[in-house]
Design an enzyme around this catalytic site. Structure first.
Site, PDB file in Angstrom:
ATOM      1  N   SER A   1     -64.293 -26.541  16.611  1.00 48.24           N
ATOM      2  CA  SER A   1     -65.206 -27.083  17.555  1.00 48.24           C
ATOM      3  C   SER A   1     -65.328 -26.112  18.893  1.00 48.24           C
ATOM      4  O   SER A   1     -64.149 -25.849  19.268  1.00 48.24           O
ATOM      5  CB  SER A   1     -64.779 -28.486  17.795  1.00 48.24           C
ATOM      6  OG  SER A   1     -65.471 -28.959  19.081  1.00 48.24           O
TER       7      SER A   1
ATOM      8  N   TYR B   1     -59.423 -35.463  20.328  1.00 49.76           N
ATOM      9  CA  TYR B   1     -60.431 -34.296  19.471  1.00 49.76           C
ATOM     10  C   TYR B   1     -60.184 -33.083  19.867  1.00 49.76           C
ATOM     11  O   TYR B   1     -60.001 -32.017  19.236  1.00 49.76           O
ATOM     12  CB  TYR B   1     -61.743 -34.622  19.716  1.00 49.76           C
ATOM     13  CG  TYR B   1     -62.842 -34.271  19.031  1.00 49.76           C
ATOM     14  CD1 TYR B   1     -62.895 -34.497  17.583  1.00 49.76           C
ATOM     15  CD2 TYR B   1     -63.602 -33.088  19.434  1.00 49.76           C
ATOM     16  CE1 TYR B   1     -63.984 -33.742  16.772  1.00 49.76           C
ATOM     17  CE2 TYR B   1     -64.458 -32.373  18.690  1.00 49.76           C
ATOM     18  CZ  TYR B   1     -64.828 -32.830  17.403  1.00 49.76           C
ATOM     19  OH  TYR B   1     -65.504 -32.191  16.349  1.00 49.76           O
TER      20      TYR B   1
END
Length: 254
Positions: free
Chosen positions: A138, A151
């Site tokens: 990501s 995250y």
């Protein structure tokens, strides 16, 4: 070009969002697709979609955070050519607002889940003589994203695991790369907005879209197209790389 004929591909979290798009595209390009999916209903829907288009696919009910369960599934699948580590969960919170329980859950799925699949798949990838691993990282692994502490931590680990695997198995003909998307318009995004901003979903959707300099979120099929390239023989000279696919987010947001 980009044919996956006679290739066997495993895609984790292949029942929705990016994983669904990858599963369907890989099957369209000739791969035998094995979907590892916690949500059996989602997996069944993708299976039906692939079969209706003449593709070949299988669904395996699996929790990627369960080491023994994952190992059993990969033993059943046997020799394979492609592993796409897509399964993951999101979390909103800073370091001091993230509970230990939530942190542990993110780690168990987004880090240990990738490890479990790598551990189980690599012996089978070796058998193919030409294996490929693609991890979904990501942009949160590359830049600071507000309220994404756990995250970001996990996706940073996924990027690091990518480089490690690429180095360790280069002489065994296993390539390993990662993709780092910005926001992608998936059912998760719609659910997140409906849950957290029920009174102004459209406004918040537009706000999130505009954080990408290109002015919109990515479509799952765009991520799938990059995944197809990186897992195809046309990308045989590429390993140990991370590919931001972010509408200019990491380079133009200054």
């Amino acid at each position: 070009m980009f044919s996956l004929k006679n290739k066997k591909a495993v895609i984790t979290g292949g029942g929705s969002g990016i994983g669904k798009a990858i599963s369907e595209l890989f099957a369209e390009q000739g791969a035998e697709v094995h979907i590892l999916e916690l949500n059996e209903m989602n997996g069944a829907e993708v299976l039906s979609s692939i079969e209706n288009q003449g593709g070949k696919a299988f669904v395996h009910a699996s929790d990627v955070s369960d080491h023994q369960q994952v190992k059993k599934v990969f033993t059943e699948i046997g020799a394979l050519h492609i592993l796409v580590n897509n399964a993951g969960i999101a979390h909103v919170g800073k370091a001091d607002t993230t509970s230990e329980e939530d942190f542990d859950k993110i780690i168990s799925v987004n880090i240990k889940g990738v490890y479990n699949c790598l551990h189980a798949a690599i012996p089978h990838l070796k058998k193919s003589g030409n294996g490929v691993v693609l991890n979904l990282a990501s942009i949160a692994a590359l830049v600071g994203i507000p309220d994404r502490f756990a995250y970001s931590t996990a996706k940073g680990a996924v990027k690091a695991m990518t480089m490690s695997v690429a180095r360790d198995y280069i002489h065994e003909n296993i390539r390993c790369n990662s993709i780092s998307p910005a926001r992608v318009h998936t059912p998760f995004v719609d659910g997140f907005l409906q849950k957290n901003y029920p009174d102004n979903v459209e406004e918040m959707f537009q706000n999130l879209s505009k954080t990408q300099p290109i002015g919109r979120m990515a479509y799952p099929k765009e991520i799938a197209a990059l995944a197809l390239y990186l897992c195809s023989d046309e990308a045989s000279f590429i390993t140990g790389c991370d590919y931001p696919i972010d509408g200019g987010f990491t380079t133009l947001n200054n």
